[in-house]
Motif scaffolding. Sequence first.
Motif, PDB file in Angstrom:
ATOM      1  N   VAL A 457       0.899  -1.149   0.000  1.00 50.49           N
ATOM      2  CA  VAL A 457       0.000   0.000   0.000  1.00 50.49           C
ATOM      3  C   VAL A 457       0.937   1.197   0.000  1.00 50.49           C
ATOM      4  N   TYR A 491      -9.691   8.832 -10.266  1.00 50.76           N
ATOM      5  CA  TYR A 491      -9.295   7.425 -10.183  1.00 50.76           C
ATOM      6  C   TYR A 491      -7.809   7.318 -10.492  1.00 50.76           C
ATOM      7  N   ALA A 492      -7.062   6.711  -9.586  1.00 49.33           N
ATOM      8  CA  ALA A 492      -5.617   6.549  -9.806  1.00 49.33           C
ATOM      9  C   ALA A 492      -5.341   5.799 -11.104  1.00 49.33           C
ATOM     10  N   VAL A 515      -0.835  -1.102  -4.371  1.00 50.55           N
ATOM     11  CA  VAL A 515      -2.135  -0.444  -4.216  1.00 50.55           C
ATOM     12  C   VAL A 515      -1.832   1.027  -3.983  1.00 50.55           C
ATOM     13  N   THR A 516      -2.264   1.870  -4.912  1.00 53.00           N
ATOM     14  CA  THR A 516      -1.887   3.277  -4.851  1.00 53.00           C
ATOM     15  C   THR A 516      -3.115   4.149  -5.057  1.00 53.00           C
ATOM     16  N   ALA A 517      -3.257   5.144  -4.211  1.00 53.62           N
ATOM     17  CA  ALA A 517      -4.340   6.127  -4.334  1.00 53.62           C
ATOM     18  C   ALA A 517      -3.771   7.374  -5.004  1.00 53.62           C
ATOM     19  N   SER A 529      -8.252   4.377  -5.220  1.00 53.46           N
ATOM     20  CA  SER A 529      -6.999   3.653  -5.446  1.00 53.46           C
ATOM     21  C   SER A 529      -7.176   2.529  -6.455  1.00 53.46           C
ATOM     22  N   HIS A 553     -10.242   6.970  -0.760  1.00 58.19           N
ATOM     23  CA  HIS A 553      -9.243   7.401   0.221  1.00 58.19           C
ATOM     24  C   HIS A 553      -9.496   8.823   0.703  1.00 58.19           C
TER      25      HIS A 553
END
Length: 793
Positions: A457, A491-492, A515-517, A529, A553
């Motif tokens: 994350v 949206y990432a 997992v990236t926001a 994310s 997030h």
Amino acid sequence: MLKRNILLQDSLICIAMLLSHLGHIYLVLKTLMKVRAQDAISPSDPAIRIIASGGVTTSLVLPGSLNLMGGEGFVIKMRPVETVSVDDMGINANIDTRKERAWRWLKMACGENPKNLYSSRKQIPTTRLGEAWLFRKYFAKAQALKQKQDDWCNAAAKLSNREQLSSYFPEDLELESLVALLRGDVKLNIHCHEAYDTETMIRISSEFNFTIAAIHHASSAYMITDIIKKRAKNNITIAMFPELWGHKMEAFHGSTKAPKIFVDAQIPVAFKSDHDVSNAQNLAYEAAKAYHYGLDEHHSLAAITSVPAKALGLDHRIGQISLGFDADVVVWDSHPLSLGATPLEVYIDGIPQFNTSLSVLSNETSKQSLSNSTPKSDFTRKPVKSRTTSSAILKNIDKIYVDKNHTISSEEGNISIIVKDGIIECIGINCMIPSNISSYEIIDLEGGYVLPGIIAVSPALGLAEIELESSTSDGQVVPIRNPYDTEDIIYAIDGLKLGGKHLESAYKAGVLTAVTAPMSYKAVFAGISMAFKTGARSILDYEPIISETVALHAQIGTQYKDDRIPTVSGQISLIRKSLIKNLAHQNIFGRAARGDIPLIVYVDSKDEIASLIKLKILVKNYGGNLKLVISGGAEAHMIAIELAKNEIPVIVNPSRPAPKLWTAQHVLTGPPITDKTGIDILHENNVKIGIGVSLFSFGFNSYLLGFGSERNLVWDAGWVSRNSKGLISQKDAVGFITWNLEEILGLNMSNGLLKGNIANFVAYNGNPFDISKKVKIVAGGGRRDVLIDPEQD
Ligand SMILES: *[C@@H]1O[C@H](CO)[C@@H](O)[C@H](O)[C@H]1NC(C)=O
Ligand SMILES: *[C@@H]1O[C@H](CO)[C@@H](O)[C@H](O)[C@H]1NC(C)=O
Ligand SMILES: *[C@@H]1O[C@H](CO)[C@@H](O)[C@H](O)[C@H]1NC(C)=O
Ligand SMILES: *[C@@H]1O[C@H](CO)[C@@H](O)[C@H](O)[C@H]1NC(C)=O
Ligand SMILES: *[C@@H]1O[C@H](CO)[C@@H](O)[C@H](O)[C@H]1NC(C)=O
Ligand SMILES: *[C@@H]1O[C@H](CO)[C@@H](O)[C@H](O)[C@H]1NC(C)=O
Ligand SMILES: *[C@@H]1O[C@H](CO)[C@@H](O)[C@H](O)[C@H]1NC(C)=O
Ligand SMILES: *[C@@H]1O[C@H](CO)[C@@H](O)[C@H](O)[C@H]1NC(C)=O
């Protein structure tokens, strides 16, 4: 008295910059050294005790790096004094200057920091050219003043008894430190990342005949060992991070091989912290990481003891345990280069700082035992060549952590894994040796462990290559225009960029899912994310996207106040209204309120977390089902029972937090100060735990940066388990970076450790919580081939 396992070790000397206390000195001071760290160090700063608890007994406290000439540093012993006087904490307090030299220390900086600050204000130095010009301009002034002083003294020496000179001794407060440097009374420390910045400073030092004691950070200096060795007239010490890298352009070429390259070139290497960007409590861990990457045991330990002592000009008093030296000694619970090593007691000037009882000091089982936890002193690594194969048989496996409910152990028989073209053909004890065995590469794991692919994350993976370089980044989300308008939520996945050095580094460490926001240092709602495979090279590749919509997030706390929402209560109110108003709608807030996707809130304060728990209950009363996840969670342990009762998981971040902010003051920093850590307490109370990529907060805007530390996730987990006194098993800790995160985030990943599935695992040549062990195999992460013997850059 001391038994096996408890090593007496030299104290650590930390070349630290206590930025939190001094702040970056921000006035127009771009060249003149008028300021002194001594004037701004708070002797009652709680950080001093926390840092000492990591075994640091002496620190060089330097001003920041935004000015070319930052000012004078100050060396303190890391213990409280009765007078509460910073002068009395100084290493030169009480020395007899007739017998002993009292050194002074200076800080300078070159490269991006001064350039970026002053160019944003349209003031010189806007460029590196301008930086070098200003250095020369002020060194020339100092040289002229020094000459005038020497002339005055020569003239005075020639006077007869009754004569006197018509002028006073020439002095200039603004140039005083520089003249002292030219006279050789000062140890100069320069912050420089790029190799050519270091070369420039060595050139200027030759022109003006001064010496540089240490170059700090020196991210790329391993490329110019010849210049450092041959063009400088003294041995310049490199004071570096052994492996933090990549957050800014000039740190992008950092290498894990650098410490060994310097040592091989006979250039002294010290490891530094950058407190509070990187917590100086963990200085010994820096040495342990360097050891992992190939620096030998002796030089790894010297880099935090005798080498910095020499660079400070204090190697006659500190840096080794010797007759007549200061009694600064640390008693460790395990070898200081082993993962999670923690001091039991720290003596400074002979005074124990933590009142550890003798029974604990002599308890050889104070740390849960771990096979091979003590690095071998003759540890040598055979050079290996990184390579790939399409078909492999893994043999001689000790343990496979399949998932939460299944572990396969060698006690059951010979276990193996057969992989072909990215698919697991067989796993476990009953694998038939294939008849076409010659088409497989046979890999001996030497009794190693296999883990599911690690999940990161992360603050920026897939969205930014160099976090502080905007052209390499998707950008920062600004607070949304109309708070309840979900069309503004981004949206990432729309910004995903694959490939690059950070993703490659994560992939090679077995971190196969990111997992990236969207990134934001101000907005309450950052966005949605994504989850993707770190090894993928294109979105058209091998099923690289795991989920386009992982979670919504948000982030709250004092760092996120801004003109639009100037209060924390306003931030919470915004989240509440957004959820309740949209409960019945098919938009992203509605989906979060009904529990289709989790809401992850980055927050540290116990009271703010409590307000969020109340919010979860409120949404339930309205008919919703908020899947709230706390991220950060520095104070979450204080309401562990309520978190468990309301089924709210915590993604702790960083896993060894420090009380940096007022709102995180109740952090537990672990032994020898606190018996337990926050994670221990959360775990005891059955809160579901994940560990996120360590975040480093940086600068005025509290940017949260990763510093390339995704590759350290397995050690973050190992540290937690090793320090829990048996409370958190190795398996639990593996779960914190794998299956727990999968559950918390609702990721629907096909399990990588079942026959017939797409491979998604990492295998080590031993127990991964033993820091001398390495990743042997990476399978999955969006690639069909298996990577063998990966090497970190
Ligand atoms: C350079 O400085 C050293 C002392 O630091 C001094 O001995 C030497 O004479 C100086 N050289 C020149 C050319 O000024
Ligand atoms: C510099 O280092 C070399 C070996 O690395 C050593 O022989 C020499 O004495 C050192 N010079 C000084 C001035 O300390
Ligand atoms: C250590 O113990 C002594 C005597 O019991 C006490 O005076 C002192 O305050 C203690 N120090 C700490 C840091 O707890
Ligand atoms: C020694 O350590 C073990 C294991 O942590 C613990 O059970 C025991 O109570 C300790 N003994 C003392 C005297 O602290
Ligand atoms: C593990 O076991 C629990 C309870 O027996 C079950 O609910 C869960 O689905 C299992 N998980 C996996 C990954 O098999
Ligand atoms: C396991 O492997 C060892 C060495 O490779 C071999 O001697 C032994 O027979 C094997 N045992 C089984 C049950 O296959
Ligand atoms: C080995 O033979 C099996 C069975 O015929 C086949 O499924 C597999 O793909 C072959 N493996 C390789 C690496 O050729
Ligand atoms: C998870 O994936 C499986 C197989 O791809 C699919 O059948 C299932 O519906 C998915 N579950 C969710 C909750 O998306």
